[in-house]
Design a protein around this motif. Structure first.
Motif, mmCIF file in Angstrom:
data_model
loop_
_atom_site.group_PDB
_atom_site.id
_atom_site.type_symbol
_atom_site.label_atom_id
_atom_site.label_comp_id
_atom_site.label_asym_id
_atom_site.label_seq_id
_atom_site.Cartn_x
_atom_site.Cartn_y
_atom_site.Cartn_z
ATOM 1 N N LYS A 41 0.797 -1.239 0.000
ATOM 2 C CA LYS A 41 0.000 0.000 0.000
ATOM 3 C C LYS A 41 0.826 1.285 0.000
ATOM 4 C CE LYS A 41 -3.630 -2.136 2.800
ATOM 5 N NZ LYS A 41 -4.424 -2.052 4.002
ATOM 6 N N ASN A 42 2.147 1.229 0.009
ATOM 7 C CA ASN A 42 2.981 2.433 0.051
ATOM 8 C C ASN A 42 3.888 2.477 -1.171
ATOM 9 O OD1 ASN A 42 2.403 3.434 2.898
ATOM 10 N ND2 ASN A 42 3.058 1.341 3.292
ATOM 11 N N LYS A 43 3.979 3.668 -1.794
ATOM 12 C CA LYS A 43 4.863 3.849 -2.952
ATOM 13 C C LYS A 43 6.189 4.432 -2.497
ATOM 14 C CE LYS A 43 1.387 4.392 -6.453
ATOM 15 N NZ LYS A 43 1.499 4.101 -7.833
ATOM 16 N N ILE A 72 13.413 -11.128 -1.892
ATOM 17 C CA ILE A 72 12.209 -11.209 -2.730
ATOM 18 C C ILE A 72 12.426 -12.251 -3.821
ATOM 19 C CG2 ILE A 72 10.694 -9.847 -4.224
ATOM 20 C CD1 ILE A 72 12.050 -7.372 -2.641
ATOM 21 N N ASP A 73 11.429 -13.107 -4.046
ATOM 22 C CA ASP A 73 11.566 -14.161 -5.049
ATOM 23 C C ASP A 73 11.244 -13.647 -6.456
ATOM 24 O OD1 ASP A 73 8.767 -14.179 -5.359
ATOM 25 O OD2 ASP A 73 8.493 -16.092 -4.322
ATOM 26 N N LYS A 74 11.319 -14.517 -7.441
ATOM 27 C CA LYS A 74 11.104 -14.136 -8.845
ATOM 28 C C LYS A 74 9.682 -13.657 -9.119
ATOM 29 C CE LYS A 74 10.071 -18.813 -10.323
ATOM 30 N NZ LYS A 74 10.502 -19.937 -11.125
ATOM 31 N N ASN A 75 8.739 -13.994 -8.238
ATOM 32 C CA ASN A 75 7.345 -13.556 -8.377
ATOM 33 C C ASN A 75 7.065 -12.268 -7.606
ATOM 34 O OD1 ASN A 75 6.613 -15.862 -9.954
ATOM 35 N ND2 ASN A 75 6.672 -17.049 -8.071
ATOM 36 N N TRP A 76 8.120 -11.613 -7.133
ATOM 37 C CA TRP A 76 8.054 -10.344 -6.414
ATOM 38 C C TRP A 76 7.406 -10.487 -5.034
ATOM 39 C CZ3 TRP A 76 10.725 -6.131 -7.937
ATOM 40 C CH2 TRP A 76 11.165 -6.112 -9.257
ATOM 41 N N LYS A 77 7.450 -11.668 -4.465
ATOM 42 C CA LYS A 77 6.909 -11.901 -3.125
ATOM 43 C C LYS A 77 8.052 -11.846 -2.110
ATOM 44 C CE LYS A 77 4.680 -15.455 -0.371
ATOM 45 N NZ LYS A 77 4.246 -16.850 -0.360
ATOM 46 N N ILE A 108 5.661 -7.067 -4.143
ATOM 47 C CA ILE A 108 6.238 -5.797 -4.596
ATOM 48 C C ILE A 108 5.738 -5.552 -6.022
ATOM 49 C CG2 ILE A 108 8.377 -4.504 -4.966
ATOM 50 C CD1 ILE A 108 8.056 -5.658 -2.097
ATOM 51 N N VAL A 109 5.330 -4.324 -6.311
ATOM 52 C CA VAL A 109 4.825 -3.982 -7.657
ATOM 53 C C VAL A 109 5.623 -2.797 -8.169
ATOM 54 C CG1 VAL A 109 2.832 -3.243 -8.997
ATOM 55 C CG2 VAL A 109 2.505 -4.787 -7.058
#
Length: 143
Positions: free
Chosen positions: A33-35, A89-94, A139-140
């Motif tokens: 939720k934070n950029k 962080i893994d390859k799926n951005w988790k 992570i996005v």
């Protein structure tokens, strides 16, 4: 003479905002939720140096390490001048693992994640707690 002058200018600006913005590209990422605008370490030299080239960082001056392949990368606090938090962080951005309040005094101890990772984020010490970041967060990267 010119070489010495340019070298002097480089070392003068090395640990300033001028150097950070010149040397590291910034990209926007959303974490829970934070950029945040993160400095990008995506070359061998930048990955090796990381935040150790900075004397301090501001609350929003974090760094993301982008590795070419997924692997069990290790981190240490060599040449660090301040404590940090660390997200693996893994390859799926988790987010799969983190260290809260990673002390500069732990050097030369080496820290690994429990699984292979593709990305790492170094952030201000206590930021994980402040922003309520959890291991299941995704992570996005903003477009």
């Amino acid at each position: 003479m010119i070489v010495f002058t340019l070298t002097g200018i480089f070392f003068l600006f090395k640990n300033t905002d001028f150097f950070k913005n010149l040397y590291f590209e910034k990209k926007t990422y959303t974490i829970w939720k934070n950029k945040f605008n993160l400095y990008v370490a995506d070359t061998e030299k930048k990955i090796t140096e990381g935040l150790s080239v900075f004397r301090t960082i501001k609350n929003n001056e974090w760094m993301i390490f982008i590795f070419l392949q997924e692997w069990n990368y290790w981190f240490w606090m060599k040449d660090m001048k301040f404590d940090i938090d660390l997200l693996w962080i893994d390859k799926n951005w988790k987010i799969i693992w983190y260290i809260n309040n990673f002390k500069k005094e732990t050097y030369p101890e080496i820290f690994f994640s429990p699984k292979n990772i593709k990305y790492v984020i170094e952030l201000n010490s206590q930021a994980i707690e402040k922003y309520n970041i959890q291991t299941w967060n995704i992570i996005v990267q903003s477009k």
